[in-house]
Design a protein around this motif. Structure first.
Motif, PDB file in Angstrom:
ATOM      1  N   MET A 113       0.822  -1.203   0.000  1.00  0.00           N
ATOM      2  CA  MET A 113       0.000   0.000   0.000  1.00  0.00           C
ATOM      3  C   MET A 113       0.863   1.263   0.000  1.00  0.00           C
ATOM      4  O   MET A 113       0.479   2.281  -0.571  1.00  0.00           O
ATOM      5  CB  MET A 113      -0.940   0.001   1.202  1.00  0.00           C
ATOM      6  CG  MET A 113      -2.040  -1.047   1.122  1.00  0.00           C
ATOM      7  SD  MET A 113      -3.165  -0.836  -0.311  1.00  0.00           S
ATOM      8  CE  MET A 113      -2.502  -2.055  -1.461  1.00  0.00           C
ATOM      9  N   GLN A 114       2.038   1.194   0.625  1.00  0.00           N
ATOM     10  CA  GLN A 114       2.973   2.308   0.544  1.00  0.00           C
ATOM     11  C   GLN A 114       3.422   2.516  -0.897  1.00  0.00           C
ATOM     12  O   GLN A 114       3.500   3.648  -1.388  1.00  0.00           O
ATOM     13  CB  GLN A 114       4.187   2.053   1.440  1.00  0.00           C
ATOM     14  CG  GLN A 114       3.899   2.165   2.925  1.00  0.00           C
ATOM     15  CD  GLN A 114       5.127   1.908   3.772  1.00  0.00           C
ATOM     16  OE1 GLN A 114       6.055   1.217   3.361  1.00  0.00           O
ATOM     17  NE2 GLN A 114       5.141   2.463   4.967  1.00  0.00           N
TER      18      GLN A 114
ATOM     19  N   ASP B 159       0.563   4.098  -2.844  1.00  0.00           N
ATOM     20  CA  ASP B 159       0.460   5.540  -2.598  1.00  0.00           C
ATOM     21  C   ASP B 159       1.492   6.305  -3.413  1.00  0.00           C
ATOM     22  O   ASP B 159       1.205   7.378  -3.948  1.00  0.00           O
ATOM     23  CB  ASP B 159       0.661   5.829  -1.105  1.00  0.00           C
ATOM     24  CG  ASP B 159      -0.513   5.380  -0.256  1.00  0.00           C
ATOM     25  OD1 ASP B 159      -1.591   5.131  -0.828  1.00  0.00           O
ATOM     26  OD2 ASP B 159      -0.347   5.269   0.971  1.00  0.00           O
TER      27      ASP B 159
ATOM     28  N   GLN C 128       0.292   6.516  -7.042  1.00  0.00           N
ATOM     29  CA  GLN C 128      -0.812   7.466  -7.172  1.00  0.00           C
ATOM     30  C   GLN C 128      -0.325   8.913  -7.098  1.00  0.00           C
ATOM     31  O   GLN C 128      -0.742   9.766  -7.897  1.00  0.00           O
ATOM     32  CB  GLN C 128      -1.843   7.216  -6.073  1.00  0.00           C
ATOM     33  CG  GLN C 128      -2.598   5.912  -6.200  1.00  0.00           C
ATOM     34  CD  GLN C 128      -3.512   5.661  -5.017  1.00  0.00           C
ATOM     35  OE1 GLN C 128      -3.274   6.141  -3.907  1.00  0.00           O
ATOM     36  NE2 GLN C 128      -4.575   4.911  -5.238  1.00  0.00           N
ATOM     37  N   ASP C 129       0.552   9.193  -6.145  1.00  0.00           N
ATOM     38  CA  ASP C 129       1.041  10.561  -5.967  1.00  0.00           C
ATOM     39  C   ASP C 129       1.832  11.033  -7.180  1.00  0.00           C
ATOM     40  O   ASP C 129       1.679  12.177  -7.631  1.00  0.00           O
ATOM     41  CB  ASP C 129       1.911  10.656  -4.709  1.00  0.00           C
ATOM     42  CG  ASP C 129       1.120  10.480  -3.427  1.00  0.00           C
ATOM     43  OD1 ASP C 129      -0.137  10.541  -3.479  1.00  0.00           O
ATOM     44  OD2 ASP C 129       1.743  10.253  -2.373  1.00  0.00           O
TER      45      ASP C 129
ATOM     46  N   TRP D  25      -3.505   0.199 -10.890  1.00  0.00           N
ATOM     47  CA  TRP D  25      -2.759   1.433 -11.111  1.00  0.00           C
ATOM     48  C   TRP D  25      -1.696   1.292 -12.189  1.00  0.00           C
ATOM     49  O   TRP D  25      -1.381   2.258 -12.890  1.00  0.00           O
ATOM     50  CB  TRP D  25      -2.180   1.946  -9.796  1.00  0.00           C
ATOM     51  CG  TRP D  25      -3.150   2.940  -9.229  1.00  0.00           C
ATOM     52  CD1 TRP D  25      -4.156   2.720  -8.341  1.00  0.00           C
ATOM     53  CD2 TRP D  25      -3.267   4.301  -9.618  1.00  0.00           C
ATOM     54  NE1 TRP D  25      -4.880   3.854  -8.139  1.00  0.00           N
ATOM     55  CE2 TRP D  25      -4.363   4.843  -8.893  1.00  0.00           C
ATOM     56  CE3 TRP D  25      -2.563   5.124 -10.485  1.00  0.00           C
ATOM     57  CZ2 TRP D  25      -4.767   6.173  -9.038  1.00  0.00           C
ATOM     58  CZ3 TRP D  25      -2.956   6.449 -10.622  1.00  0.00           C
ATOM     59  CH2 TRP D  25      -4.039   6.955  -9.904  1.00  0.00           C
TER      60      TRP D  25
ATOM     61  N   GLY E 284      -5.601  11.916   1.286  1.00  0.00           N
ATOM     62  CA  GLY E 284      -4.347  11.577   0.637  1.00  0.00           C
ATOM     63  C   GLY E 284      -4.350  11.767  -0.865  1.00  0.00           C
ATOM     64  O   GLY E 284      -3.316  11.602  -1.515  1.00  0.00           O
ATOM     65  N   ARG E 285      -5.500  12.130  -1.434  1.00  0.00           N
ATOM     66  CA  ARG E 285      -5.586  12.296  -2.887  1.00  0.00           C
ATOM     67  C   ARG E 285      -5.956  13.743  -3.241  1.00  0.00           C
ATOM     68  O   ARG E 285      -6.647  14.005  -4.223  1.00  0.00           O
ATOM     69  CB  ARG E 285      -6.651  11.348  -3.475  1.00  0.00           C
ATOM     70  CG  ARG E 285      -6.460   9.869  -3.192  1.00  0.00           C
ATOM     71  CD  ARG E 285      -5.254   9.280  -3.906  1.00  0.00           C
ATOM     72  NE  ARG E 285      -5.208   9.591  -5.310  1.00  0.00           N
ATOM     73  CZ  ARG E 285      -5.954   9.006  -6.251  1.00  0.00           C
ATOM     74  NH1 ARG E 285      -6.835   8.081  -5.913  1.00  0.00           N
ATOM     75  NH2 ARG E 285      -5.827   9.343  -7.516  1.00  0.00           N
TER      76      ARG E 285
END
Length: 242
Positions: free
Chosen positions: A53-54, A57, A60-61, A103, A219-220
């Motif tokens: 999950m890290q 993230d 996504q970022d 993703w 976070g998004r």
């Protein structure tokens, strides 16, 4: 003499009582005010974020930064290529993560839209194949992002004989996405964009306005801000159109 005796006795009695009270006070528990404060309860442990999950993230970022904060075309092309390689390595490291596979597909589809050209259709087909794998095993993962992403491919890619584009399939996937996440920013935006491209401006406005009012995603923030800007731009393009 008797008075003196009783006076001494009284004094002795008083002294004994005072001593007894002092000893009793020392033996008794302290009052609430004097007692040391009870230790505060320990805060609830923060759940550890798993390595996959890290990694998710991070993908996504970086995707949001490339899409919404990198206006230069050449810089975008270089950055999305690097992110595509990173996504492939991450997917290889976490082969059982459907979230990362989704993703990876989104990043490949974004590369197709940024780069265009002859490689765009190949990228679109690769993204579609990855999404279909996840659809078979974990279709509702990431709040229906599989459906939203497949829908966008079906209405963005040209139809036969050039590509696999299909508006009927696009609409069916958009409806599935909304059934999973009816208030979400992405399914509403893409449904609005789909209706805009078909010239159904009243419907497009309804979905785009709902996308702009969608709840924030923790976070998004950058992705949400960019998506709302896209929705606003489409609404402005439709000004005066019916």
């Amino acid at each position: 003499m008797k008075l003196g005796y009783f006076a001494v006795a009284l004094l002795l009695s008083t002294a004994v009582q005072a001593q007894a009270q002092t000893q009793d006070h020392q033996r008794r528990p302290a009052t609430l005010a004097a007692m040391p404060a009870a230790p505060a309860p320990a805060p609830a442990p923060v759940p550890a974020v798993s390595p996959d999950m890290q990694a998710l993230d991070g993908l996504q970022d970086e995707w949001a930064r490339i899409k919404y904060r990198t206006p230069d075309q050449s810089a975008q092309e270089r950055a999305i290529e690097q992110l595509s390689q990173r996504a492939a390595e991450t997917a290889k490291a976490y082969p059982s993560s459907p979230e990362i596979k989704v993703w990876q597909a989104i990043i490949i589809a974004t590369r197709a839209s940024i780069n265009g050209g002859l490689g765009a259709l190949s990228d679109a087909k690769q993204a579609k194949a990855l999404l279909e794998q996840v659809e078979r095993s974990a279709p509702d993962v990431l709040n229906g992002s599989v459906y939203t992403s497949l829908a966008s491919l079906y209405y963005k890619v040209p139809g036969w004989p050039i590509g696999f584009g299909n508006n009927e399939k696009a609409e069916a996937y958009l409806k599935k996405a909304l059934s999973v996440n009816p208030e979400g920013i992405d399914p509403n935006f893409f449904y609005g964009d789909y209706e805009y491209e078909r010239g159904h401006y009243d419907l497009a406005r309804q979905y785009l306005k709902k996308a702009m009012a969608a709840p924030a995603r923790p976070g998004r923030e950058l992705a949400d801000t960019g998506r709302r800007k896209e929705a606003q731009d489409l609404l402005e393009k439709m000004a005066g159109k019916y």
